[in-house]
Every structure is written in structure tokens, then in C-alpha cells.
Design an enzyme around this catalytic site. Structure first.
Site, short mmCIF file in Angstrom:
data_model
loop_
_atom_site.label_atom_id
_atom_site.label_comp_id
_atom_site.label_asym_id
_atom_site.label_seq_id
_atom_site.Cartn_x
_atom_site.Cartn_y
_atom_site.Cartn_z
N CYS A 111 52.16 51.25 1.39
CA CYS A 111 52.29 51.31 -0.07
C CYS A 111 53.76 51.32 -0.50
CB CYS A 111 51.51 52.51 -0.63
SG CYS A 111 51.17 52.32 -2.39
N HIS A 214 46.08 51.73 1.64
CA HIS A 214 46.26 53.02 2.32
C HIS A 214 45.31 53.18 3.50
CE1 HIS A 214 49.16 55.16 -0.28
NE2 HIS A 214 48.71 54.34 -1.22
N GLU A 216 45.54 55.06 5.99
CA GLU A 216 45.40 56.48 6.41
C GLU A 216 44.25 57.18 5.70
OE1 GLU A 216 47.48 55.45 4.19
OE2 GLU A 216 47.75 56.97 2.63
#
Ligand code: MN
Length: 251
Positions: A111, A214, A216
Site C-alpha cells: 500500500c 493488503h 497481510e
């Protein structure tokens, strides 16, 4: 062999009363640990000299998400919707990015991390997609952070295509800025259906993969794509190279 150590960049905020506090979403910590990597959180006030010294001692770098990069860093006038700059974080992370390339440390950028990497190597950003690309998709979504909300096409022959093992995937989307001009030492690895750049990677031997979404937040998703990104990062950092878990059956 001991587990690889990963420099994880972070932000900081100064409350109305009291001292500045360093922080980073715990999802990054959990995602790194899930592939056998040990996160070492880098405070944004560290500064370029210590940032370079630190990168030399770690096995990899994760440039995390966060606030907008100061448009002065890419010689642009500030858009009214661009967030307040965090000069310390910009300076520290640009030094981290340059040092990572210089020292050949594998780098995963997420990001803001993707945007920072692009700026660090001479690229520019779209400062606000809603006003500058109003005909495009809505990228700053209000959905849950782990909701896959738009498609992404991955370019053939890229590192990312090899890692993910698919050409068309769907991703979460929590950004109001994006890459405009791609830095000379990077190439586009994925884009959204509206043409917005969703991933870039280094063009040389340095392992640097940057995604606008994202991963994660998607480590427990049924689809294995995002676990594959972290697993590949662990592989090049000297960590566990086990393939991503078999996805659970859909209900
Ligand atoms: Mn997006």
C-alpha cells in the site's frame, strides 16, 4: 539456522497530550510470523543514517501501509485531499528503500509501501483517485479490511505471476492514492480493470515486490494468493519455504 529478521516500518502519532507513540497494524506482525519471519519494528523517527545501518543487519524489509507520502518528495503541488505529511517517516523509509536495494535485501512493499518505493526510485503518484480518476473504480473502500472487492490482472512473466500462480485474482482495496508515473527501475506487475497500477516489482536481480492491496489482511482467506506472497518473501529471506496452506473448503 536462526529465523530471519525483517525490518518492519511503522508510523507514529502525537496525542493531544503526551509523547509521540510508534505504531503499526499487528496484522503485519502476524503475517510475518506465520511464515517464520521475526519482525523488528522500525520507528519513523529513526532517521536515514541509522535506517541504513539497520538494513545492513536484517534479512529483509517490509515497507508497511500508512499515510500519504509528501508530494514534495516527487515535486508535485499538494492536492487538497492529500493527508498531512509525516516527514520523519518519509525520510526514514526512503533511506530504508535505497539501502535495501543497495544491500540486496529482499523487500516486500504494501500500500503506502508501494507508493513510497515508487517515489524513492523516482516515480510519481496520483494524489487522490476519487477526484483525479473519477471515472475509475472506488479504491478507498469502506468494506471490511479482508473483503476482496475488485479484480487485478497480473502481467505474464513477472515475479508476482510466478509467486501467485494465477493471472486474474481479486483483492481488498484501502487506498485513495496510486502510482502515476512508474519509477525507471520498476515495472508494472498488476493492474485493476480501470487501469490503476496494483503491483510493481524491480526489473533487476534485487527481489522487490510491491502491492497496492493488503495481503497481510488476507492470510486466512480461502484463496492462497496472499499467503503465497508472504511465503515467497520468506523463501528469499532465508525463512521457511513451505508452500501456502491448502485452502479450507468453502462452506
Ligand atoms: Mn485498489
Amino acid at each position: 539456522m536462526s529465523s530471519p529478521l525483517i525490518a518492519l516500518t511503522a508510523s507514529s502519532r502525537t496525542p493531544a497530550r503526551g509523547e509521540a507513540k510508534v505504531g503499526v497494524n499487528d496484522a503485519y506482525v502476524r503475517a510475518l510470523q506465520s511464515v517464520g519471519l521475526i519482525p523488528l519494528i522500525i520507528p519513523p523517527s529513526l532517521g536515514p543514517d541509522d535506517a541504513r545501518a539497520l538494513v545492513a543487519r536484517v534479512d529483509g524489509v517490509l515497507l508497511s501501509g500508512g499515510e500519504d507520502v509528501d508530494p514534495a518528495r516527487y515535486a508535485a503541488a499538494r492536492h487538497p485531499l492529500t493527508q498531512a505529511a509525516h516527514p520523519g517517516r518519509d525520510a526514514t523509509e526512503i533511506a530504508v528503500a535505497l539501502a535495501a536495494r543497495e544491500a540486496g535485501r529482499p523487500t516486500l512493499a504494501i500500500c503506502r509501501g508501494l507508493q513510497l518505493l515508487n517515489v524513492a526510485f523516482g516515480g510519481t503518484l496520483v494524489q487522490d483517485l476519487g477526484t483525479e480518476r473519477p471515472e475509475g473504480l472506488v479504491h478507498p473502500r469502506d468494506d471490511a479490511r479482508d473483503e476482496r472487492v475488485h479484480a487485478v490482472s497480473i502481467a505474464a512473466g513477472t515475479r508476482l505471476a510466478t509467486i501467485v500462480g494465477a493471472r486474474e485474482i481479486t483483492v481488498n482495496s484501502l487506498h485513495h492514492q496510486a502510482i502515476d508515473r512508474v519509477a525507471p527501475s520498476l515495472r508494472v506487475a498488476a493492474h485493476a480493470p480501470d487501469g490503476i497500477v496494483e503491483a510493481v516489482e524491480s526489473t533487476d536481480d534485487w527481489w522487490a515486490v510491491a502491492v497496492q492491496w493488503h495481503p497481510e489482511e488476507l492470510m486466512h482467506d480461502p484463496e492462497p494468493w496472499d499467503r503465497a506472497i508472504f511465503a515467497a518473501f520468506a523463501g528469499v529471506c532465508g525463512g521457511r519455504q513451505s508452500p501456502p496452506r491448502t485452502p479450507p473448503l468453502r462452506a
